[in-house]
Design an enzyme around this catalytic site. Sequence first.
Site, PDB file in Angstrom:
ATOM      1  N   ASP A 266      -8.892   2.272   8.524  1.00 19.21           N
ATOM      2  CA  ASP A 266      -8.437   3.637   8.741  1.00 19.21           C
ATOM      3  C   ASP A 266      -8.153   3.752  10.242  1.00 19.21           C
ATOM      4  OD1 ASP A 266      -8.058   6.471   8.380  1.00 19.21           O
ATOM      5  OD2 ASP A 266     -10.078   6.762   9.169  1.00 19.21           O
TER       6      ASP A 266
ATOM      7  N   ASP B  40      -7.587   7.243  12.365  1.00 17.60           N
ATOM      8  CA  ASP B  40      -8.207   8.385  13.033  1.00 17.60           C
ATOM      9  C   ASP B  40      -9.725   8.379  12.832  1.00 17.60           C
ATOM     10  OD1 ASP B  40      -5.520   8.827  13.174  1.00 17.60           O
ATOM     11  OD2 ASP B  40      -5.635  10.974  12.771  1.00 17.60           O
TER      12      ASP B  40
END
Length: 308
Positions: free
Chosen positions: A95, A97
């Site tokens: 991922d 953020d």
Amino acid sequence: VMGRTLEARQIEGATRILADQGLNIDGIKRLSGRASIEHPEKNNRACIQFSVRGTPKSHEGLHRELLRMSSELEVDCSFQIDNMYRRMRRLICFDMDSTLIQAECIDELARRHGVYDKVAAITERAMRGEIDFKESFTERVALLKGLDISVMQDIAEHLPMTEGADRLMSVLKTCGYKIAILSGGFTFFGEYLQKRFGIDYVYANELEVGEDGKLTGRYVGEIVDGRRKADLLKLIAMTEKVNIAQTIAVGDGANDLPMLNEAGLGIAFHAKPRVKESAGQSLSSIGLDGVLYFLGFKDSHLGEQGKL
């Protein structure tokens, strides 16, 4: 077992849990380098690996006890089957953020455009389950209409990298891992990180830019949500001819759980308690390069044995 430091009480806690589960300890090995007496701040992480034999009385009970110990003693515990796949991982998906970077890109864009409070309110509604991810994403992106793309470039150049990200990426690239970003954020920032680290794949959400160089408030293509992340992990594994057991996924949010559970090794990174409980593994006490310990790397193998 890993943390900023490891003391006798944490080692004792781990051995008690293993004994209660009917497991025998065959060996104990230090994976981290020794701390430098002159510069202790240079190696602020510690990891010890237990080689154990047997079948746990209860896998759920073991997982629960390790989570409790992690919370109470400020360490992370990883319990893995020591099979051939553990040392033959080939694909790792991140991922972006709040995982690779310490920021939520849509929040940063909203602050620059003066609509942060409105975006945050929509996010809260989504977290309460009043609207789904697709609807909340569409509404938030619409609020960015009129933002000049030069602002995105400035944000990208000042992204706060997560502790340990540079070291982790360097080791993974040296060792030949394929690396992917699978993000509910934006391709603009993912591609910036791709150039910085030499990442192989980036899948994120594309913001539409008008001829005037400003955001239109719309997005292009399919939204990358939790289910899409899991599908992309499987697709990349097929493309690279990698067994799913040889894949790793790292993320912090509930929308990362599908790919964390799909991967051979799923790691919840500095995640909320619910995500930690649902993921197979978690890492919260040290930086992102702690992932290397999950893969069995020793600091001494990397030329980083601390000097006494």
